[in-house]
Write a protein that holds these residues in place. Structure first.
Motif, PDB file in Angstrom:
ATOM      1  N   ILE A  54      -3.830  14.818  -0.248  1.00 17.87           N
ATOM      2  CA  ILE A  54      -3.218  16.077  -1.182  1.00 17.87           C
ATOM      3  C   ILE A  54      -2.895  15.649  -2.406  1.00 17.87           C
ATOM      4  CG2 ILE A  54      -1.832  17.104   0.793  1.00 17.87           C
ATOM      5  CD1 ILE A  54       0.578  15.534   0.245  1.00 17.87           C
ATOM      6  N   ASP A  55      -2.879  16.543  -3.315  1.00 19.98           N
ATOM      7  CA  ASP A  55      -2.807  16.231  -4.661  1.00 19.98           C
ATOM      8  C   ASP A  55      -1.437  15.942  -5.302  1.00 19.98           C
ATOM      9  OD1 ASP A  55      -5.910  16.423  -5.228  1.00 19.98           O
ATOM     10  OD2 ASP A  55      -5.226  18.554  -4.537  1.00 19.98           O
ATOM     11  N   TYR A  56      -0.529  16.881  -5.002  1.00 13.16           N
ATOM     12  CA  TYR A  56       0.867  16.779  -5.732  1.00 13.16           C
ATOM     13  C   TYR A  56       1.822  16.812  -4.567  1.00 13.16           C
ATOM     14  CZ  TYR A  56      -1.765  17.361  -9.840  1.00 13.16           C
ATOM     15  OH  TYR A  56      -2.711  17.367 -10.733  1.00 13.16           O
ATOM     16  N   GLY A  57       3.132  16.169  -4.560  1.00 17.25           N
ATOM     17  CA  GLY A  57       4.180  16.267  -3.593  1.00 17.25           C
ATOM     18  C   GLY A  57       5.411  16.140  -4.273  1.00 17.25           C
ATOM     19  N   VAL A  58       6.601  16.558  -3.665  1.00 16.22           N
ATOM     20  CA  VAL A  58       7.875  16.396  -4.181  1.00 16.22           C
ATOM     21  C   VAL A  58       8.477  15.651  -2.917  1.00 16.22           C
ATOM     22  CG1 VAL A  58       9.894  17.762  -4.760  1.00 16.22           C
ATOM     23  CG2 VAL A  58       7.575  18.532  -5.365  1.00 16.22           C
ATOM     24  N   THR A  59       9.432  14.546  -3.247  1.00 13.77           N
ATOM     25  CA  THR A  59      10.030  13.663  -2.451  1.00 13.77           C
ATOM     26  C   THR A  59      11.014  12.912  -2.954  1.00 13.77           C
ATOM     27  OG1 THR A  59       9.874  12.448  -0.414  1.00 13.77           O
ATOM     28  CG2 THR A  59       8.158  12.039  -1.955  1.00 13.77           C
ATOM     29  N   SER A  60      11.802  12.338  -2.174  1.00 14.85           N
ATOM     30  CA  SER A  60      12.914  11.376  -2.785  1.00 14.85           C
ATOM     31  C   SER A  60      11.948  10.126  -2.929  1.00 14.85           C
ATOM     32  CB  SER A  60      13.976  11.305  -1.810  1.00 14.85           C
ATOM     33  OG  SER A  60      13.800  11.087  -0.515  1.00 14.85           O
ATOM     34  N   ILE A  61      12.867   9.305  -3.636  1.00 10.78           N
ATOM     35  CA  ILE A  61      12.269   7.840  -3.983  1.00 10.78           C
ATOM     36  C   ILE A  61      12.701   7.024  -2.547  1.00 10.78           C
ATOM     37  CG2 ILE A  61      12.346   5.962  -5.425  1.00 10.78           C
ATOM     38  CD1 ILE A  61      12.825   7.655  -7.725  1.00 10.78           C
ATOM     39  N   THR A  62      11.637   6.597  -2.001  1.00 10.37           N
ATOM     40  CA  THR A  62      11.935   5.910  -0.722  1.00 10.37           C
ATOM     41  C   THR A  62      11.105   4.511  -0.972  1.00 10.37           C
ATOM     42  OG1 THR A  62       9.888   6.519   0.429  1.00 10.37           O
ATOM     43  CG2 THR A  62      11.999   7.792   0.744  1.00 10.37           C
ATOM     44  N   GLY A  63      11.560   3.538  -0.227  1.00 10.24           N
ATOM     45  CA  GLY A  63      10.614   2.108  -0.192  1.00 10.24           C
ATOM     46  C   GLY A  63       9.270   2.415  -0.041  1.00 10.24           C
ATOM     47  N   GLY A  64       8.876   3.413   0.828  1.00 12.43           N
ATOM     48  CA  GLY A  64       7.511   3.591   1.024  1.00 12.43           C
ATOM     49  C   GLY A  64       7.006   4.036  -0.200  1.00 12.43           C
ATOM     50  N   LEU A  65       7.416   5.046  -0.872  1.00  8.25           N
ATOM     51  CA  LEU A  65       6.870   5.479  -2.062  1.00  8.25           C
ATOM     52  C   LEU A  65       6.622   4.354  -2.993  1.00  8.25           C
ATOM     53  CD1 LEU A  65       6.533   8.651  -3.305  1.00  8.25           C
ATOM     54  CD2 LEU A  65       8.370   7.691  -4.719  1.00  8.25           C
ATOM     55  N   ILE A  66       7.678   3.435  -3.222  1.00  2.00           N
ATOM     56  CA  ILE A  66       7.622   2.466  -4.253  1.00  2.00           C
ATOM     57  C   ILE A  66       6.559   1.483  -3.803  1.00  2.00           C
ATOM     58  CG2 ILE A  66       8.877   0.577  -5.426  1.00  2.00           C
ATOM     59  CD1 ILE A  66      11.523   2.253  -4.811  1.00  2.00           C
ATOM     60  N   ASN A  67       6.454   1.174  -2.471  1.00  2.58           N
ATOM     61  CA  ASN A  67       5.578   0.114  -2.208  1.00  2.58           C
ATOM     62  C   ASN A  67       4.177   0.841  -2.427  1.00  2.58           C
ATOM     63  OD1 ASN A  67       6.776  -2.201  -1.218  1.00  2.58           O
ATOM     64  ND2 ASN A  67       7.260  -1.147   0.660  1.00  2.58           N
ATOM     65  N   LEU A  68       3.750   2.251  -2.208  1.00  2.00           N
ATOM     66  CA  LEU A  68       2.668   2.643  -2.354  1.00  2.00           C
ATOM     67  C   LEU A  68       2.377   2.691  -3.789  1.00  2.00           C
ATOM     68  CD1 LEU A  68       2.620   5.715   0.144  1.00  2.00           C
ATOM     69  CD2 LEU A  68       0.883   3.863   0.114  1.00  2.00           C
ATOM     70  N   ALA A  69       3.305   2.716  -4.776  1.00  2.00           N
ATOM     71  CA  ALA A  69       2.939   2.583  -5.944  1.00  2.00           C
ATOM     72  C   ALA A  69       2.704   1.278  -6.502  1.00  2.00           C
ATOM     73  CB  ALA A  69       4.509   3.068  -7.032  1.00  2.00           C
ATOM     74  N   ASP A  70       3.388   0.263  -5.792  1.00  2.00           N
ATOM     75  CA  ASP A  70       3.195  -1.182  -6.131  1.00  2.00           C
ATOM     76  C   ASP A  70       1.473  -1.511  -5.949  1.00  2.00           C
ATOM     77  OD1 ASP A  70       3.541  -3.666  -6.784  1.00  2.00           O
ATOM     78  OD2 ASP A  70       4.237  -4.258  -5.172  1.00  2.00           O
ATOM     79  N   LYS A  71       1.032  -0.746  -4.908  1.00  3.43           N
ATOM     80  CA  LYS A  71      -0.393  -0.954  -4.430  1.00  3.43           C
ATOM     81  C   LYS A  71      -1.087  -0.076  -5.346  1.00  3.43           C
ATOM     82  CE  LYS A  71      -0.138  -2.224   0.109  1.00  3.43           C
ATOM     83  NZ  LYS A  71       0.589  -1.837   1.456  1.00  3.43           N
ATOM     84  N   GLY A  72      -0.541   0.574  -6.359  1.00  3.27           N
ATOM     85  CA  GLY A  72      -1.505   1.221  -7.442  1.00  3.27           C
ATOM     86  C   GLY A  72      -2.015   2.683  -6.960  1.00  3.27           C
ATOM     87  N   ALA A  73      -1.141   3.314  -5.908  1.00  2.00           N
ATOM     88  CA  ALA A  73      -1.818   4.453  -5.105  1.00  2.00           C
ATOM     89  C   ALA A  73      -1.363   5.648  -5.783  1.00  2.00           C
ATOM     90  CB  ALA A  73      -1.696   4.152  -3.999  1.00  2.00           C
ATOM     91  N   ILE A  74       0.156   5.513  -6.218  1.00  6.08           N
ATOM     92  CA  ILE A  74       0.696   6.709  -6.547  1.00  6.08           C
ATOM     93  C   ILE A  74       1.722   6.491  -7.838  1.00  6.08           C
ATOM     94  CG2 ILE A  74       0.819   7.728  -4.179  1.00  6.08           C
ATOM     95  CD1 ILE A  74       3.407   7.153  -4.060  1.00  6.08           C
ATOM     96  N   LYS A  75       1.816   7.622  -8.536  1.00  8.57           N
ATOM     97  CA  LYS A  75       2.854   7.590  -9.702  1.00  8.57           C
ATOM     98  C   LYS A  75       3.815   8.772  -9.650  1.00  8.57           C
ATOM     99  CE  LYS A  75       0.836   4.725 -12.914  1.00  8.57           C
ATOM    100  NZ  LYS A  75       1.408   3.486 -12.629  1.00  8.57           N
TER     101      LYS A  75
END
Ligand SMILES: Nc1ncnc2c1ncn2[C@@H]1O[C@H](COP(=O)(O)OP(=O)(O)OP(=O)(O)O)[C@@H](O)[C@H]1O
Ligand SMILES: Nc1ncnc2c1ncn2[C@@H]1O[C@H](COP(=O)(O)OP(=O)(O)OP(=O)(O)O)[C@@H](O)[C@H]1O
Ligand SMILES: [Mg+2]
Ligand SMILES: [Mg+2]
Lengths: 313, 265, 255, 265, 255
Positions: A54-75
């Protein structure tokens, strides 16, 4: 036809901005051909953005989200739901049993159990904020990860956990049953809490700037309509009714309108104007996650947030 | 017994053969449901603990009337059928190679044993990345769940094919392929069908896990949504639907067995 | 003690298996029952031993049961019916365990019957380690252990190969000479019947009725030397059974 | 073959008996891990898709060094053992009654068939209410998962006990209890042990579901946390631990079978 | 065509099963092989038919294979080895299917062999519906269908009851009188051996060596009337085997 995009959503009132933008044709106006993908939980949605499903999403900031950002996957590219003084936000609930045992205000939560879905979820963060402000050490609060909102409700109603914090429409409905009591509001503890954010893949943030801007603009129009109709109530009763009807197509769809409408109205919390983002609060959340060792490495705020799209504060 | 006059020989046989008693099953079922309803009505079973059967029935009626039942069922059945079919085909193929070739047995056997016990729900986040969020990951979940038991059942079945029959085939100079097709395949069929019983049950169980990911329709998604809203009536209704699917599939396999294995005593 | 079968009829659902069987089985004699496959020989034996209830008629015991007998009517089965999870000794003990005999008495009986069946060395062997003939010896030992008044044998030798059958038949004759037990011996094999039977009962094809009862007056021990006479008995029996056997053999087992 | 001179008879037997080839299993395993590592290092397998084996190993080492491994394992094993033991005892008891008594068969049989295929995760929200959020619901999840297959395996095993042996027991005038203890129980044991193989595998699979509810420690909880934090290295490490538990248990049952069923050929 | 076994030795791992077997099996004759259990009779038959490779020595075919023969060396097994999922007809077809014979030719052969084995009415029956004797008839029909040059029979009658055995033995003799097939016939049963064999080969206990070869010069069809002579052959064979059989029978099957 415009650009085909897929937008991830949960069937919650807090996702109404997307539903309104879709139903009222704001996405079409922006040259976007939107298809919704519905999820049961926020975590797989973040994964689905990372994997490009999917291209866009709305969700709260979670550990999973931050870890995915850390892997350079999402912003993170914008803000959505946030707490605001003066508007009913998430409530702090206790079970009847705990209430009768004297837990009538949040400062008495020491030594009590607190329901969360998962470690590193927004519920976890809220519990931490309450504890911090009340001067309760975090190890004084027994966190109970129950995975699902339904399981937490069951546990709270049957008195197996003492406390929880949840969005107003669920909180109010539960309080009405008399098995659960509201003892405080999150916005007394985290007045600036950026509950949910808009996010996308790193690739689309970097290389699809035009499309992303159009998406955020249409999303912001939807948010503005929502705030006007249900939060500020400046658009009049008819518009409010119409908006609730529109949202009912997506939320509580299996319940009759008459039952669903109050829940939808009660659930109205402000969505950020123009999708602006409270970066300082996001940074505070990020620091908390790091302090709790829920994210690894030294991810900075710039790796998590792309500030180029919306106003930040 | 130590008396002089003629005595009939005492009877000491019989028994140890439970016989079906026609109506007991339905009666027990009706009785349990009735007790449950009464318990709910009198408040002996609080609504929080378990919804009344009438409420569950109401939820089912709702599903039928809104036409959602068919959408949910349709979506779920499609996933079940697709995932199960592919998983079964692959499983039978791999099972046959393990059953027939030493190299495949040595190489794949331990792999299967190591991967089989991994819970599919644990891998969901990875499945999203591997197979996307559309039908791919849902079908893959079911496929994985059915593949492993099918492999094990198939090669177990092949191992159990009477080697005498194979020697007989060889003694008539049958080709390798003839032996596999005409002797090993039918000989392993009973075990493979038993494997189907297990794999279909697992597939139904995994439906809920599969539909955790971005499923709009589907019985599993319906149950999950009900669970997350604590709508216990819908939850139990959804579970009842799964139960009925399970019984139906098991009945179908029973028919297939009776047809395909009519040569058995 | 002797057994008297009076007006025995038996049917399974609609299938009539036995019709009007009247027969006396005297003490100390071996009665052989022969007949084509499926004629109801095994059923008859089950009726005699009380494992099945006759549809009509009655099986009577006449005279005192020997007090020492733990199980007056004792079976020896074609398939041996040994418990595969018990050793030779364990199998022999099985029939004794439900009687409170005491350690020593049990041990004495077990040692005795194993010796009589030449199995003493194989006490701790498991059934899977035994040849067919040895398995049947264990079954015989087990039966002897409970001092039966009657041995009911359902084709006890037919699962064995021809050579072992010869050997065990000699054993049985030797045993009978010593113990003079009473027995009903069901068999397919006319050679066996004329070697072991004091009386041979021929049943017809199903529904089984008694077709003929042949008395053979040669002492068991002497039969080996009466080849031609036995041969004559045997071929007479074969003539009288042949057509029925053939017809029975060419029937489909079901539908 | 139509020639006048002496010809040896051609060989046409053999085969159809895959033989174990000693080293292939380990070699394949090492090869797969090595390939995977190389794929990860070269970026052919993106970190997002699958962590490198070295990272997984690192996560495992971390677990050992912090001593958390024993806490997680301890908590999980305790639940497994408790849930499995109770589920098995109840399952064997119910299986025996279905196997021995007509009434139990008619009444309980259909119930078991209907409840067996219900996915345990679907009922989690209800389990919370029924059994609380402490050890109760976790043990209950595993208990339910093991109960049904054990029932089915047990009564299947009893049905398969050679009726001739039972008639033999009766012909020696054994009491009902003697027959059940000395003939039916040992006769059904192989099937019951096979049932254990299945039920332990299911118990391990359900560990993740059980530890969804308020578990602080436990391998399942560790996996769930890793999944929700998208820490794929820890996720795979947790899955590997489950896999090892599965292999260990299966080995233990193999030993038990060899000991208890040493009378088999 | 005849078969010659030259210096056959066979061992399974460390167990020596056969030692130095030299034997010629002439065309158109039945050679019976007898010997105690486990002496290697079945192994010998498997070596002859090419189902097993001898450790040493060789099995040679001498002379032309009849061109019409689809499978020169054809087995008939003790346990019938019928495919339970095929009808009588399907089982008979099995050996023909891998040869491109054409619809009509196959049908002709099937109909012919079924008629010869008196099974025409049972074409569509499944094995489970057949009695033991009928099953063995199907196995014989299946073997005849491929026009074998040699029939290799491994105790073909020993799974049957005594009466059926009698009936099938008569059938086999009748068949041989018509077809004059060659055969190697393995059996435990000395009575069968002297009824069917032109030559009876006696093997010793394991490792099997040839102990004796007895030629019986009475025509098969006339043997029924030569009771005493056959009896004499049989008891001579039994004398020579008895001790070995007894010893073989009292061996534990494993550890
Ligand atoms: N429990 C049963 N229920 C129904 N029919 C039975 C049962 N036992 C035996 N029969 C039928 O009764 C008939 C006689 O069976 P029985 O076993 O007594 O014959 P038999 O003379 O011992 O045969 P065989 O020589 O094959 O041992 C057969 O037709 C058999 O199918
Ligand atoms: N595949 C095998 N592997 C190892 N040992 C074998 C194998 N087949 C047979 N044997 C052993 O070889 C010996 C001879 O076996 P074989 O079956 O040829 O004997 P037999 O004379 O046919 O016996 P029976 O009269 O019992 O049929 C036996 O000791 C047997 O255990
Ligand atoms: Mg019988
Ligand atoms: Mg043999």
């Amino acid at each position: 036809a415009g650009d085909k995009i897929k937008v991830g959503a949960l069937r919650f009132t807090s996702h109404s901005a997307s539903f309104i933008a879709f139903e009222k044709g704001y996405f079409k106006d922006a040259g976007l051909d939107v298809e919704f993908k519905f999820f049961q939980a926020a975590a797989p949605m973040a994964v689905a953005i990372a994997s490009g499903d999917i291209d866009y999403g709305v969700t709260s900031i979670t550990g999973g989200l931050i870890n995915l950002a850390d892997k350079g996957a999402i912003k993170v590219i914008g803000g959505a739901l946030h707490e605001e003084k003066g508007i009913d936000g998430s409530a702090i609930l206790v079970s009847d049993k705990a209430f009768k045992a004297g837990v009538t205000s949040p400062d008495k939560l020491a030594g009590r159990s607190f329901g969360i879905t998962q470690i590193g979820s927004s519920f976890h963060y809220m519990a931490a904020r309450v504890a911090q402000k009340e001067g309760i050490a975090m190890d004084q609060i027994k966190l109970k990860p129950l995975q699902k909102v339904g399981a937490i409700i069951g546990a709270l109603k049957s008195g197996q956990i003492d406390a929880w914090a949840i969005v107003p429409h669920i909180a109010k409905a539960l309080a009405k049953s008399g098995k659960v009591h509201i003892i405080g509001w999150i916005n007394d503890y985290a007045p600036d809490y950026q509950v949910t954010t808009v996010f996308t893949s790193t690739d689309s943030a970097a290389n699809q700037k035009d499309r992303t801007k159009r998406f955020l603009a249409a999303f912001a129009r939807g948010a503005a309509d929502f705030n006007a109709a249900l939060v500020d109530k400046t658009a009049g009763d008819a518009a409010a009714e119409a908006t609730v009807k529109l949202i009912h197509k997506y939320v509580y769809a299996s319940k009759p309108y008459a039952k669903a409408a109050p829940s939808i109205r009660n659930g109205a919390m402000r969505l950020n104007e123009g999708a602006k983002l409270n970066v300082s609060n996001v940074k505070a959340q990020l620091d908390w996650f790091k302090a709790e060792k829920l994210v690894k490495g030294a991810i900075g705020i710039d790796k998590l947030v792309d500030k180029s799209y919306v106003k930040t504060y | 017994m130590t008396s002089g006059s003629p005595n009939p020989v005492p009877f000491r046989g019989g028994g140890f053969k439970p016989k079906p008693i026609g109506m007991v099953g339905p009666i027990v079922f009706v009785a349990v449901v009735a007790l449950w309803e009464v318990g709910s009505r009198t408040g002996f079973i609080p609504a929080l603990v378990l919804p009344a059967p009438s409420e569950v029935f109401e939820a089912l009626r709702n599903l039928v009337e809104t036409g959602l039942l068919w959408k949910h069922l349709g979506a779920s059945l499609q996933r079940l059928i697709l995932g199960w079919t592919i998983g079964t085909l692959l499983g039978v193929a791999v099972g046959f190679s393990i059953g027939l070739f030493s190299l495949a047995r040595a190489g794949l056997g331990p792999m299967v044993a190591a991967i089989f016990p991994i819970p599919k729900i644990a891998l969901l986040p990875l499945f999203v990345i591997w197979f996307g969020i559309d039908e791919g990951s849902k079908v893959a979940t079911i496929l994985f769940g059915t593949f492993f038991p099918t492999v094990v059942a198939t090669y177990g079945g092949i191992d159990n094919v009477d080697r005498n029959l194979i020697r007989m085939g060889q003694s008539f100079g049958l080709t390798w392929l003839s032996i596999v097709r005409k002797i090993i395949l039918p000989g392993a069929l009973p075990a493979i069908l038993t494997g189907f019983r297990i794999s279909t049950a697992i597939a139904i169980v995994l439906l809920v896990a599969a539909e955790m990911i971005a499923a709009e329709f589907g019985v599993g998604a319906y149950i999950l949504l009900a669970g997350s809203l604590m709508a216990t009536d819908e939850l139990v209704a959804g579970v009842a639907i799964l139960s009925v699917i399970g019984l139906t599939v098991s009945w179908l396999i029973g028919r297939a067995e009776r047809f395909l294995l009519r040569w058995r005593t | 003690m002797e057994l008297r079968l009076a007006g025995l009829h038996h049917r399974y659902d609609e299938v009539e298996v036995l019709r009007g069987i009247d027969l006396t089985i005297p003490a100390g004699r071996i009665v052989c029952i022969v007949g084509p496959s499926g004629c109801g020989k095994s059923t008859l034996l089950r009726l005699i031993g009380g494992l099945e209830r006759p549809s009509e008629g009655v099986v009577l015991q006449i005279g005192d049961t020997p007090t020492a007998s733990l199980n007056p009517l004792t079976y020896i089965f074609q398939d041996f019916a040994l418990l595969p999870w018990r050793t030779v000794e364990g199998n022999v003990r099985l029939g004794l365990e439900d009687h409170a005999l005491g350690q020593d008495e049990t041990e004495r009986i077990v040692a005795d019957v194993l010796a009589r069946t030449k199995l003493s060395e194989f006490r701790t062997a498991l059934p899977r380690q035994l040849s067919g003939g040895m398995k049947q010896r264990v079954a015989i030992a087990r039966a002897l252990a409970v001092s039966p008044a009657f041995l009911l044998m359902d084709e006890p030798l037919s699962a064995l190969d021809a050579q072992t059958r010869e050997l065990l038949m000699d054993d049985l004759i030797e045993l009978w000479e010593r113990e003079r037990f009473s027995a009903v011996y069901v068999t397919h094999n006319l050679a066996e019947a004329v070697r072991l039977g004091h009386k041979v009962v021929v049943l017809s094809r199903r529904p089984g009725v008694i077709r003929e009862v042949v008395e053979i007056d040669i002492a068991l021990a002497e039969r080996a030397t009466h080849g031609p006479e036995l041969e004559a008995h045997q071929s007479r029996l074969w003539q009288s059974m042949r057509d029925e056997a053939q017809a029975a053999e060419m029937e489909l087992v079901d539908g």
